[in-house]
Scaffold this motif. Structure first.
Motif, PDB file in Angstrom:
ATOM      1  N   UNK A 109     -13.970  -7.487   0.252  1.00  0.00           N
ATOM      2  CA  UNK A 109     -14.106  -6.083   0.032  1.00  0.00           C
ATOM      3  C   UNK A 109     -14.833  -5.547  -1.062  1.00  0.00           C
ATOM      4  N   UNK A 110     -14.833  -6.659  -1.926  1.00  0.00           N
ATOM      5  CA  UNK A 110     -15.764  -6.020  -3.463  1.00  0.00           C
ATOM      6  C   UNK A 110     -17.365  -6.099  -3.106  1.00  0.00           C
ATOM      7  N   UNK A 111     -17.642  -7.351  -2.528  1.00  0.00           N
ATOM      8  CA  UNK A 111     -18.850  -7.995  -2.389  1.00  0.00           C
ATOM      9  C   UNK A 111     -19.668  -7.874  -1.308  1.00  0.00           C
ATOM     10  N   UNK A 112     -18.771  -7.683  -0.268  1.00  0.00           N
ATOM     11  CA  UNK A 112     -19.689  -7.907   1.347  1.00  0.00           C
ATOM     12  C   UNK A 112     -18.645  -7.142   2.223  1.00  0.00           C
ATOM     13  N   UNK A 113     -18.293  -5.918   2.190  1.00  0.00           N
ATOM     14  CA  UNK A 113     -17.374  -5.044   3.003  1.00  0.00           C
ATOM     15  C   UNK A 113     -17.974  -4.721   4.392  1.00  0.00           C
ATOM     16  N   UNK A 114     -17.106  -4.316   5.019  1.00  0.00           N
ATOM     17  CA  UNK A 114     -17.400  -3.636   6.344  1.00  0.00           C
ATOM     18  C   UNK A 114     -16.401  -2.697   6.764  1.00  0.00           C
ATOM     19  N   UNK A 115     -16.612  -2.061   8.079  1.00  0.00           N
ATOM     20  CA  UNK A 115     -15.676  -1.283   8.521  1.00  0.00           C
ATOM     21  C   UNK A 115     -14.323  -1.635   8.771  1.00  0.00           C
ATOM     22  N   UNK A 116     -14.329  -2.761   9.203  1.00  0.00           N
ATOM     23  CA  UNK A 116     -13.067  -3.623   9.711  1.00  0.00           C
ATOM     24  C   UNK A 116     -12.185  -3.923   8.567  1.00  0.00           C
ATOM     25  N   UNK A 199      -7.152   2.764  -2.732  1.00  0.00           N
ATOM     26  CA  UNK A 199      -7.780   2.185  -1.669  1.00  0.00           C
ATOM     27  C   UNK A 199      -8.886   3.375  -1.072  1.00  0.00           C
ATOM     28  N   UNK A 200      -8.385   4.533  -0.848  1.00  0.00           N
ATOM     29  CA  UNK A 200      -9.088   5.635  -0.482  1.00  0.00           C
ATOM     30  C   UNK A 200     -10.370   5.763  -1.288  1.00  0.00           C
ATOM     31  N   UNK A 201      -9.949   6.115  -2.692  1.00  0.00           N
ATOM     32  CA  UNK A 201     -10.946   6.286  -3.506  1.00  0.00           C
ATOM     33  C   UNK A 201     -12.307   5.240  -3.637  1.00  0.00           C
ATOM     34  N   UNK A 202     -11.777   3.894  -3.417  1.00  0.00           N
ATOM     35  CA  UNK A 202     -12.862   2.918  -3.430  1.00  0.00           C
ATOM     36  C   UNK A 202     -13.366   3.023  -2.184  1.00  0.00           C
ATOM     37  N   UNK A 203     -13.079   3.408  -1.086  1.00  0.00           N
ATOM     38  CA  UNK A 203     -13.589   3.285   0.275  1.00  0.00           C
ATOM     39  C   UNK A 203     -14.600   5.001   0.219  1.00  0.00           C
ATOM     40  N   UNK A 204     -14.146   5.757  -0.386  1.00  0.00           N
ATOM     41  CA  UNK A 204     -14.921   7.014  -0.475  1.00  0.00           C
ATOM     42  C   UNK A 204     -16.121   6.677  -1.486  1.00  0.00           C
ATOM     43  N   UNK A 442     -25.827  -2.535   0.295  1.00  0.00           N
ATOM     44  CA  UNK A 442     -25.044  -1.417   0.727  1.00  0.00           C
ATOM     45  C   UNK A 442     -23.548  -1.805   1.106  1.00  0.00           C
ATOM     46  N   UNK A 443     -23.210  -3.174   1.373  1.00  0.00           N
ATOM     47  CA  UNK A 443     -21.663  -3.675   1.304  1.00  0.00           C
ATOM     48  C   UNK A 443     -21.167  -4.179   0.301  1.00  0.00           C
ATOM     49  N   UNK A 444     -21.864  -3.862  -1.154  1.00  0.00           N
ATOM     50  CA  UNK A 444     -21.259  -4.425  -2.342  1.00  0.00           C
ATOM     51  C   UNK A 444     -20.898  -3.300  -2.940  1.00  0.00           C
ATOM     52  N   UNK A 445     -19.808  -3.179  -3.688  1.00  0.00           N
ATOM     53  CA  UNK A 445     -19.396  -1.976  -4.594  1.00  0.00           C
ATOM     54  C   UNK A 445     -20.343  -2.211  -5.879  1.00  0.00           C
TER      55      UNK A 445
END
Length: 704
Positions: A109-116, A199-204, A442-445
């Motif tokens: 979820x930090x380095x290579x996340x996706x919608x799922x 969690x919402x903050x990180x996603x946003x 793009x998938x990494x914070x």
């Protein structure tokens, strides 16, 4: 039950123990199809990414929670008298499945996340919070731990076991174990809501970072960039050139871009990414701060920071502000001098405008060239990424600690860019596995961090499996990955965290490695940056990527002479961010934040950190992921606190022969290998021989 880690993580939530030799049967399910429900068969129990997919996470996390709850209920409701073994050791021995799944989940979820994964993260956040409360707000469990704590002198425990007992007791008290049942229910509601908001903050913010990327269609706006840079920026989604946003306020390419309108466009995109856009975070951060304040008050403290700092070196917000107030006048005074020099350079280059934040780095580089005859583009050809890693970072670890490294291409990774190395002691004994994930995507914070897939502990006979993540721009195919000196320093920094984890030598995972306070955990990492410019190390890795030529001594001298350049800016932007963090977390519980931007402006104004308008905070509140999306709430000051430690520590090395195996071994044995087994002030003083002094830091910054 491994406690909340002090590593640099995307999300700091409850985490269970590293492993367990016993499995709970009551909540089990078929493990044949889910690799997260069984021990990996790879070396060091490293996660097998060739078998792991999105569908495995939710079932594994849910089963892990169920197993953890079952284990906790059994401990809390045990009718036998509490003993260290049936209570504290049982706590430490709970939750293998959850920890194994979470370690991999948070890495992705930090380095290579996706919608799922993001959807699972949102769903699970309140469940993790509920589990943590089910443990630390369980009165039966607390009374068992308390009875042992109160009779600890008669338990005949070894020093680490005693430290584990004391740490558990303190954690229960800090978490609210002494609250009434009514207040516990209120606290649970706060914790659950905060977990969801984080969690919402990180996603946003991830969406804001990606959505804020700037597309340029006119090459004139990108004047100053090299052909290789333009090639790497080609927009794969359409025409033009696309510049992705880094997590910080200032963007690296602003230094090179000659077109002022282009610079302003990029800076504004970064500054406003989460303010007024479709991905606005102002309401989220305001609610987080307000809830944290209420949580602090509920727990009996004046504010959240006062509650949060209990187990740190600083102890109280007043000590943090004392550090700030001792640095702000010198930092802003030097920043004013630097701003005047830059304004003169603008005039000298024919500019007729007032210096703004988006101009600073571009013209500061010109000032640096003029003052020190040092151009960043002269340096970068000598800093090729893999050479820096293997002949610089690794070489320093060999010279100090006797380590050797072997590339492992047989270990599956979560992304093709990730490299894996095995570490060996001087005597050939294996030490652990290291994963290096350096390029942005793009998938990494944003940012850079270290964490564990597997945590060291003698209890489970586990050696560490550790990863470093950075966000260096990925070059175009066939082009070399050339780093700035700041990026070189970041690589040394993150590997300093890794060394802290690799040298862990603890019985219990809760006390292992980097499981220390925020204002100590950054000390080993910042200290490791010192070796980047150490002559023996620098000459070994600073090799021209085309010719192999060693970096000329004249360039080395220029780098060193320019070491105090722009330090007024650097320290002021850091102080501004650190101050924002403390201002957000020292509000009273009855404060309602109506306007996050107004709050931020006032916070900077009242501490005189806005006196140089062209120096913005390193992170604006709306994208300050350290404090609203990670574990640095009321803790970002730790970078400055540990900067004081690391300069003081390096001063000791200089006085005692510098980079030697003897000095490295002593530092390893007395600092890096001790985890959280000693009070941190004592640990440092035992090694240093005295309390830390701030003078070496001020000298290194050119402020004294």
């Amino acid at each position: 039950m491994k406690k909340i880690s002090t590593m640099i993580m995307l999300t700091v939530l409850f985490s269970a123990c590293n492993d367990s030799k016993t499995k709970n049967k009551g909540a089990s399910q078929d493990t044949s199809e889910n690799p997260l429900l069984v021990e990996s068969t790879l070396p060091y129990y490293a996660p097998d990414f060739s078998k792991i997919n999105n569908s495995h996470f939710k079932p594994a996390l849910l089963q892990g929670i169920a197993e953890q709850k079952e284990a906790i209920d059994k401990i809390a409701n045990n009718t036998e008298a509490a003993t260290f073994e049936n209570t504290v050791l049982a706590l430490e021995n709970s939750g293998a499945t959850l920890d194994r799944a979470q370690n991999v989940f948070y890495a992705l979820t930090g380095a290579h996340t996706n919608d799922t994964l993001q959807a699972i993260q949102e769903e699970m956040a309140p469940k993790f919070s509920e589990l943590r409360d089910a443990i630390y707000l369980n009165d039966n469990l607390f009374q068992r731990v308390k009875s042992l704590y109160e009779s600890k002198e008669s338990l005949d425990l070894d020093s680490e076991s005693l430290r584990l007992l004391e740490t558990y007791f303190e954690d229960f008290e800090i978490a609210g174990a002494n609250l009434s049942e009514e207040k516990k229910e209120t606290l649970k509601s706060y914790n659950s809501r905060l977990a969801s908001l984080t969690t919402t903050f990180n996603k946003t913010l991830l969406e804001a970072n990606n959505g804020g990327a700037v597309v340029f269609t006119d090459t004139s706006e990108l004047a100053g960039l090299s052909e290789a840079q333009l090639k790497s920026l080609e927009n794969k989604d359409g025409e033009g050139w696309k510049i992705s946003l880094q997590n910080t306020t200032q963007q690296p390419l602003l230094q090179t871009m000659e077109n002022r309108d282009g610079r302003e466009k990029l800076f504004s995109a970064a500054w406003n990414r989460a303010d007024g856009s479709a991905h606005d975070t102002k309401a989220i951060i305001s609610e987080i701060a307000e809830l944290r304040a209420k949580k602090g008050a509920l727990l009996g403290f004046a504010n959240y920071a006062e509650w949060s700092l209990q187990n740190t070196m600083a102890k109280k917000p007043e000590k943090v502000f004392e550090l700030f107030y001792g640095l702000i006048p010198a930092a802003t005074a030097k920043a004013k001098v630097e701003a005047d020099e830059i304004q003169q350079m603008i005039k000298q280059k024919g500019g007729d405008f007032t210096l703004e934040a988006w101009d600073w780095n571009h013209y500061a580089e010109m000032v640096r060239i003029a003052k020190y005859d040092l151009d960043e583009n002269q340096i970068k050809p000598y800093f090729e990424l893999k050479t820096v890693l293997e002949k610089g970072v690794f070489y320093a670890a060999e010279k100090l600690y006797g380590l050797t490294f072997k590339a492992r291409t047989d270990i599956p990774t979560y992304h093709e860019d990730v490299m894996v190395y095995e570490l060996f002691e001087e005597n050939g004994k294996t030490l652990g596995l290291f994963y290096a994930d350096f390029f942005s995507r793009p998938s990494k914070r944003g940012g850079a961090w270290m964490s564990n897939f597997v945590t060291q502990s003698k209890m489970y006979n586990k050696k560490p499996v550790i990863y470093n993540v950075c966000n260096y721009p990925k070059p175009a195919d066939g082009e070399p990955a050339l780093l700035t000196y700041d990026e070189v320093s970041t690589m040394f920094h993150e590997f300093g965290h890794a060394l802290h984890g690799f040298f862990a030598d603890q019985q219990y995972p809760s006390l292992s490695g980097t499981s220390v306070a925020r204002d100590f955990v950054e000390f080993p990492s910042q200290f490791n940056e010192n070796w980047a410019l150490y002559p023996e190390i620098l000459k070994n890795y600073a090799l021209h990527y085309q010719t192999g030529e060693q970096i000329p001594q004249a360039l080395i001298d220029k780098i060193k002479k320019s070491g105090t350049f722009n330090q007024g800016y650097s320290l002021t932007e850091n102080l501004a961010a650190s101050n924002l963090d403390m201002q957000w977390h020292t509000i009273a519980a009855d404060i309602k934040i109506e306007d996050a931007n107004a709050f931020e402006k006032e916070a900077l104004n009242k501490t005189k950190l806005d006196v140089v308008s062209a120096v913005p905070p390193r992170y604006r509140s709306t994208y300050f992921s350290h404090i609203f999306g990670s574990g640095y709430a009321a803790g970002y000051y730790s970078y400055l606190w540990t900067e004081m430690l690391h300069h003081d520590a390096y001063n000791w090395f200089e006085d005692n022969g510098g980079l030697t195996r003897e000095n490295g071994q002593r530092f390893r044995e007395m600092i890096l290998s001790r985890g959280n087994t000693l009070p941190l002030e004592k640990m440092y003083k035992d090694w240093r021989g005295s309390d830390p002094k701030i003078e070496p830091m001020l000298k290194a910054r050119g402020l004294k």
